[in-house]
Design a protein around this motif. Structure first.
Motif, PDB file in Angstrom:
ATOM      1  N   LEU A  19       0.823  -1.184   0.000  1.00 41.25           N
ATOM      2  CA  LEU A  19       0.000   0.000   0.000  1.00 41.25           C
ATOM      3  C   LEU A  19       0.872   1.255   0.000  1.00 41.25           C
ATOM      4  N   GLY A  20       0.584   2.180  -0.920  1.00 38.72           N
ATOM      5  CA  GLY A  20       1.304   3.453  -0.983  1.00 38.72           C
ATOM      6  C   GLY A  20       2.535   3.438  -1.867  1.00 38.72           C
ATOM      7  N   ALA A  21       3.024   2.289  -2.328  1.00 37.82           N
ATOM      8  CA  ALA A  21       4.205   2.216  -3.184  1.00 37.82           C
ATOM      9  C   ALA A  21       3.782   2.318  -4.643  1.00 37.82           C
ATOM     10  N   PRO A  22       4.608   2.944  -5.527  1.00 35.34           N
ATOM     11  CA  PRO A  22       4.238   3.047  -6.947  1.00 35.34           C
ATOM     12  C   PRO A  22       4.284   1.687  -7.608  1.00 35.34           C
ATOM     13  N   PRO A  23       3.417   1.452  -8.598  1.00 37.52           N
ATOM     14  CA  PRO A  23       3.421   0.159  -9.279  1.00 37.52           C
ATOM     15  C   PRO A  23       4.693  -0.033 -10.071  1.00 37.52           C
ATOM     16  N   PRO A  24       5.135  -1.284 -10.224  1.00 40.06           N
ATOM     17  CA  PRO A  24       6.367  -1.525 -10.991  1.00 40.06           C
ATOM     18  C   PRO A  24       6.151  -1.175 -12.449  1.00 40.06           C
ATOM     19  N   PRO A  25       7.183  -0.601 -13.135  1.00 43.06           N
ATOM     20  CA  PRO A  25       7.038  -0.245 -14.550  1.00 43.06           C
ATOM     21  C   PRO A  25       7.004  -1.483 -15.408  1.00 43.06           C
ATOM     22  N   PRO A  26       6.339  -1.383 -16.589  1.00 47.31           N
ATOM     23  CA  PRO A  26       6.360  -2.518 -17.520  1.00 47.31           C
ATOM     24  C   PRO A  26       7.766  -2.753 -18.042  1.00 47.31           C
ATOM     25  N   PRO A  27       8.026  -3.953 -18.601  1.00 48.56           N
ATOM     26  CA  PRO A  27       9.388  -4.277 -19.052  1.00 48.56           C
ATOM     27  C   PRO A  27       9.929  -3.276 -20.067  1.00 48.56           C
ATOM     28  N   GLU A  28       9.088  -2.810 -21.056  1.00 53.47           N
ATOM     29  CA  GLU A  28       9.606  -1.901 -22.059  1.00 53.47           C
ATOM     30  C   GLU A  28       9.931  -0.537 -21.465  1.00 53.47           C
ATOM     31  N   ALA A  29       9.133  -0.098 -20.491  1.00 51.72           N
ATOM     32  CA  ALA A  29       9.430   1.186 -19.857  1.00 51.72           C
ATOM     33  C   ALA A  29      10.680   1.098 -19.002  1.00 51.72           C
ATOM     34  N   GLU A  30      10.889  -0.054 -18.387  1.00 55.44           N
ATOM     35  CA  GLU A  30      12.085  -0.227 -17.570  1.00 55.44           C
ATOM     36  C   GLU A  30      13.345  -0.159 -18.421  1.00 55.44           C
ATOM     37  N   GLY A  31      13.287  -0.740 -19.639  1.00 55.65           N
ATOM     38  CA  GLY A  31      14.442  -0.667 -20.518  1.00 55.65           C
ATOM     39  C   GLY A  31      14.717   0.739 -20.997  1.00 55.65           C
ATOM     40  N   ALA A  32      13.654   1.526 -21.233  1.00 51.03           N
ATOM     41  CA  ALA A  32      13.851   2.907 -21.662  1.00 51.03           C
ATOM     42  C   ALA A  32      14.466   3.738 -20.557  1.00 51.03           C
ATOM     43  N   MET A  33      14.061   3.458 -19.299  1.00 50.16           N
ATOM     44  CA  MET A  33      14.611   4.200 -18.176  1.00 50.16           C
ATOM     45  C   MET A  33      16.100   3.922 -18.008  1.00 50.16           C
ATOM     46  N   LYS A  34      16.517   2.722 -18.318  1.00 50.00           N
ATOM     47  CA  LYS A  34      17.934   2.396 -18.182  1.00 50.00           C
ATOM     48  C   LYS A  34      18.777   3.178 -19.188  1.00 50.00           C
ATOM     49  N   GLY A  35      18.222   3.400 -20.400  1.00 52.63           N
ATOM     50  CA  GLY A  35      19.003   4.093 -21.416  1.00 52.63           C
ATOM     51  C   GLY A  35      18.760   5.582 -21.471  1.00 52.63           C
ATOM     52  N   LYS A  36      17.987   6.124 -20.521  1.00 50.67           N
ATOM     53  CA  LYS A  36      17.652   7.543 -20.565  1.00 50.67           C
ATOM     54  C   LYS A  36      18.873   8.422 -20.363  1.00 50.67           C
ATOM     55  N   GLY A  37      19.778   8.045 -19.502  1.00 52.07           N
ATOM     56  CA  GLY A  37      20.947   8.866 -19.233  1.00 52.07           C
ATOM     57  C   GLY A  37      22.076   8.663 -20.218  1.00 52.07           C
ATOM     58  N   GLU A  38      21.978   7.732 -21.125  1.00 53.03           N
ATOM     59  CA  GLU A  38      23.024   7.468 -22.090  1.00 53.03           C
ATOM     60  C   GLU A  38      22.888   8.405 -23.279  1.00 53.03           C
ATOM     61  N   VAL A  39      24.016   8.759 -23.911  1.00 56.45           N
ATOM     62  CA  VAL A  39      24.048   9.649 -25.066  1.00 56.45           C
ATOM     63  C   VAL A  39      24.279   8.827 -26.325  1.00 56.45           C
ATOM     64  N   ASP A  40      23.414   9.022 -27.313  1.00 60.62           N
ATOM     65  CA  ASP A  40      23.580   8.359 -28.597  1.00 60.62           C
ATOM     66  C   ASP A  40      24.478   9.240 -29.462  1.00 60.62           C
ATOM     67  N   TRP A  41      25.772   8.924 -29.500  1.00 62.20           N
ATOM     68  CA  TRP A  41      26.731   9.766 -30.201  1.00 62.20           C
ATOM     69  C   TRP A  41      26.563   9.710 -31.708  1.00 62.20           C
ATOM     70  N   LEU A  42      25.795   8.767 -32.225  1.00 63.62           N
ATOM     71  CA  LEU A  42      25.552   8.675 -33.658  1.00 63.62           C
ATOM     72  C   LEU A  42      24.321   9.462 -34.088  1.00 63.62           C
ATOM     73  N   ASN A  43      23.595  10.043 -33.139  1.00 65.72           N
ATOM     74  CA  ASN A  43      22.397  10.816 -33.457  1.00 65.72           C
ATOM     75  C   ASN A  43      22.433  12.157 -32.720  1.00 65.72           C
ATOM     76  N   LEU A  44      23.505  12.916 -32.900  1.00 67.96           N
ATOM     77  CA  LEU A  44      23.601  14.236 -32.295  1.00 67.96           C
ATOM     78  C   LEU A  44      22.762  15.238 -33.085  1.00 67.96           C
ATOM     79  N   PRO A  45      22.284  16.302 -32.455  1.00 64.80           N
ATOM     80  CA  PRO A  45      21.466  17.286 -33.173  1.00 64.80           C
ATOM     81  C   PRO A  45      22.288  18.088 -34.168  1.00 64.80           C
ATOM     82  N   CYS A  46      21.624  18.592 -35.190  1.00 62.16           N
ATOM     83  CA  CYS A  46      22.302  19.421 -36.184  1.00 62.16           C
ATOM     84  C   CYS A  46      22.433  20.840 -35.640  1.00 62.16           C
ATOM     85  N   PRO A  47      23.627  21.443 -35.661  1.00 64.95           N
ATOM     86  CA  PRO A  47      23.800  22.794 -35.105  1.00 64.95           C
ATOM     87  C   PRO A  47      23.238  23.862 -36.038  1.00 64.95           C
ATOM     88  N   ILE A  48      23.170  25.096 -35.537  1.00 65.94           N
ATOM     89  CA  ILE A  48      22.757  26.208 -36.376  1.00 65.94           C
ATOM     90  C   ILE A  48      23.897  26.569 -37.313  1.00 65.94           C
TER      91      ILE A  48
END
Length: 235
Positions: A19-48
């Protein structure tokens, strides 16, 4: 011969959630959370574009101030074509070798015609003192753009013309410049991180036998933009 019947019990239900604890995330959301802090160096934004770095600073830190009266009116004729009228009466600052600001009274009327299309832009201006300016921007391909800037005056040696070819890559931009008076230049800017872009430029002015190089860095976040520039002709 005989018949056999097999029976398997259903899997036990998951244990009750505390009671009172947040529900566990689904497997696909858990995988996205793991890679949230990682930088994809092959998909950097285009500068001005490199030549818009200084323009960005001027628009943010130096507002368009003037002394006198100015009236601008634009009349659209259709979705792509419009006419503009501008009247200015006031004083204009002129360059001076002394520390004092020199202002000269001036007044002029400007007539303009504009053609705007998703892949082509034509802008023309003519003033009462005889100056004529024109700008052309045309998208040759999805990544290659041609720009033409021209200014014609009655005074000798003051008319100018410039051709720019801009190429937009996935995480970089480059530009080739050709102008009158034997002017040749080029610049390049590259994203090195999601927030940092580094670039450089070089030019050669043949009639004056003058050359120069420059470097720039641009750092941006959701709340701030920091820009630093250095050039052999002045920072």
């Amino acid at each position: 011969m005989g018949a056999s019947v097999s029976h398997a019990d259903a899997p036990p239900p998951p244990p009750p959630h505390p009671l009172g604890a947040p529900p566990p995330p689904p497997p696909e959301a858990e995988g996205a959370m793991k890679g949230k802090g990682e930088v994809d160096w092959l998909n950097l934004p285009c500068p001005i574009p490199y030549d818009e770095i200084q323009r960005e600073v001027m628009m943010s830190l130096k507002p368009d101030l003037f002394e006198g009266l100015r009236f601008d009116f634009t009349k659209p004729l259709n979705q792509k074509f419009s006419l503009s009228h501008s009247v200015f009466m006031g004083s204009t600052e002129v360059p001076s070798q002394s520390t004092d600001t020199v202002k000269v009274p001036s007044a002029h009327y400007e007539f303009g015609a504009n053609f705007l299309d998703p892949k082509c832009m034509l802008v023309g201006r003519i003033l009462t003192d005889g100056r004529l300016s024109a700008r052309v921007k045309c998208d040759l391909t999805d990544n290659l753009t041609m720009k033409i800037n021209a200014q014609l005056t009655n005074e000798p040696h003051y008319s100018q013309g410039m051709f720019n070819f801009d190429y937009k890559g996935k995480d970089f931009r480059s530009q080739l410049q050709l102008g009158n008076n034997a002017f040749y230049g080029g610049n390049y800017i590259q994203s090195v991180s999601p927030h940092l872009a580094l670039g450089g430029e070089i030019f050669w002015l043949g009639h004056q036998r003058k050359s120069g190089v420059g470097f720039a860095a641009r750092y941006n976040t959701d709340k701030m933009i920091a820009i630093g520039q250095f050039a052999s002709t002045g920072a």
